[in-house]
Motif scaffolding. Sequence first.
Motif, mmCIF file in Angstrom:
data_model
loop_
_atom_site.group_PDB
_atom_site.id
_atom_site.type_symbol
_atom_site.label_atom_id
_atom_site.label_comp_id
_atom_site.label_asym_id
_atom_site.label_seq_id
_atom_site.Cartn_x
_atom_site.Cartn_y
_atom_site.Cartn_z
ATOM 1 N N GLY A 174 -3.846 9.354 -0.623
ATOM 2 C CA GLY A 174 -3.078 9.342 -1.952
ATOM 3 C C GLY A 174 -3.473 10.456 -2.903
ATOM 4 O O GLY A 174 -2.636 11.064 -3.805
ATOM 5 N N ARG A 175 -4.627 10.858 -3.010
ATOM 6 C CA ARG A 175 -5.155 11.862 -4.025
ATOM 7 C C ARG A 175 -4.582 13.023 -3.502
ATOM 8 O O ARG A 175 -4.382 13.930 -4.308
ATOM 9 N N GLY A 203 -0.469 6.518 -10.230
ATOM 10 C CA GLY A 203 -1.928 6.294 -10.372
ATOM 11 C C GLY A 203 -2.303 4.944 -10.799
ATOM 12 O O GLY A 203 -3.078 4.028 -10.289
ATOM 13 N N ARG A 230 -4.934 -1.941 -5.995
ATOM 14 C CA ARG A 230 -6.342 -1.664 -5.488
ATOM 15 C C ARG A 230 -6.026 -0.901 -3.894
ATOM 16 O O ARG A 230 -6.605 -0.978 -2.888
ATOM 17 N N THR A 231 -5.352 0.076 -3.874
ATOM 18 C CA THR A 231 -4.509 0.820 -2.889
ATOM 19 C C THR A 231 -5.040 2.279 -3.073
ATOM 20 O O THR A 231 -4.483 3.181 -2.610
ATOM 21 N N GLN A 232 -6.055 2.629 -3.709
ATOM 22 C CA GLN A 232 -6.607 4.080 -3.953
ATOM 23 C C GLN A 232 -7.180 4.576 -2.755
ATOM 24 O O GLN A 232 -7.848 3.637 -2.095
ATOM 25 N N SER A 233 -6.846 5.887 -2.481
ATOM 26 C CA SER A 233 -7.481 6.280 -1.251
ATOM 27 C C SER A 233 -7.520 7.952 -1.157
ATOM 28 O O SER A 233 -6.675 8.634 -2.116
ATOM 29 N N PRO A 270 2.517 3.294 -4.076
ATOM 30 C CA PRO A 270 2.030 4.438 -4.836
ATOM 31 C C PRO A 270 2.643 5.688 -4.175
ATOM 32 O O PRO A 270 2.911 6.681 -4.949
ATOM 33 N N ALA A 286 -1.638 2.424 -8.077
ATOM 34 C CA ALA A 286 -2.681 2.247 -7.282
ATOM 35 C C ALA A 286 -3.873 1.641 -7.509
ATOM 36 O O ALA A 286 -4.530 0.930 -6.640
ATOM 37 N N ARG A 287 -4.051 1.790 -8.761
ATOM 38 C CA ARG A 287 -5.429 0.994 -9.459
ATOM 39 C C ARG A 287 -5.288 -0.456 -9.433
ATOM 40 O O ARG A 287 -5.826 -1.361 -9.148
ATOM 41 N N ASP A 338 -0.907 13.381 -4.054
ATOM 42 C CA ASP A 338 -0.430 13.381 -5.253
ATOM 43 C C ASP A 338 -0.952 15.019 -5.863
ATOM 44 O O ASP A 338 0.210 15.360 -6.471
ATOM 45 N N SER A 387 0.719 -1.315 0.160
ATOM 46 C CA SER A 387 -0.227 0.030 -0.087
ATOM 47 C C SER A 387 0.701 1.251 0.155
ATOM 48 O O SER A 387 0.230 2.224 -0.279
#
Length: 272
Positions: free
Chosen positions: A64-65, A51, A58-61, A6, A54-55, A68, A3
Amino acid sequence: MLSLLPSLITLSSAFCGFDAVRRSASARSDEDLQRAALLVLVAMVLDTLDGRVARMTRTQSAFGRELDSLADLVSFGVAPAVLVYQGSLHRLGLAGVLGAFVFTACGAIRLARFNVLAMRDAGRAGPPPRFIVGLPVTGAAGILVAIVMTGGAAGGPLGGAGAAPAVLAAMLVASLLMVSTIRFRSFKDLRFDTRAALLIAFALGSSALVSARWAPGFVVAWLTGAYVLLGVVESLWRLPRTMPRFRARDEEEIEPQRHRGHRGRESREERM
């Protein structure tokens, strides 16, 4: 540990932007500016990777956004502005300072708007959006990097002292495109099929031709210019559909179809 990957890539992009600022601020020659420009290009590659990683993992959060966006402001908002200011805009005095700041400010506004729209659409299911509102900060930074690299290929720092007003104009145009409502393709929905293969082959082939014909620095100008031109042309193509006259005509065409549908349901009910 997976995790964190990214975020580590994102921080690496921020480091490239920071080092680009450092090199630009202490630049003594055009070679120093070229190295700083290359660091911004490396940051672009890393920004694309974080990005996708992360996709894939499956560690998008939300964290993270936000991280970034902060990294993007450093690498694609501040670093290109300082780079172009040190290379050319310093000759214009206060106008150059304001021009560089306007670019950074518009980049911050663009990133803030993106985050707001992303939060609004967070709960909606479906594929990634095909278009994004406003020129991405990476695209705007690409315009400035292309100016630096083509200026060096032309035999002087950004084309010489006489090019400073043109550089300022290009920077302001890039700034306005970031905060505009023009929709640019995100390419997030791009799948590895025949169409994608042809697109990639065209990009690579044309880039190789431009590099062989002129210089590698012109490849950035070609790719960035093609992307911006594609967004503007597609927006102009869709513009008539957004005008009230065309919307009214579409509604007039749809309304009879609705009436026919109502009559069809009524006739079925009568038969029943």
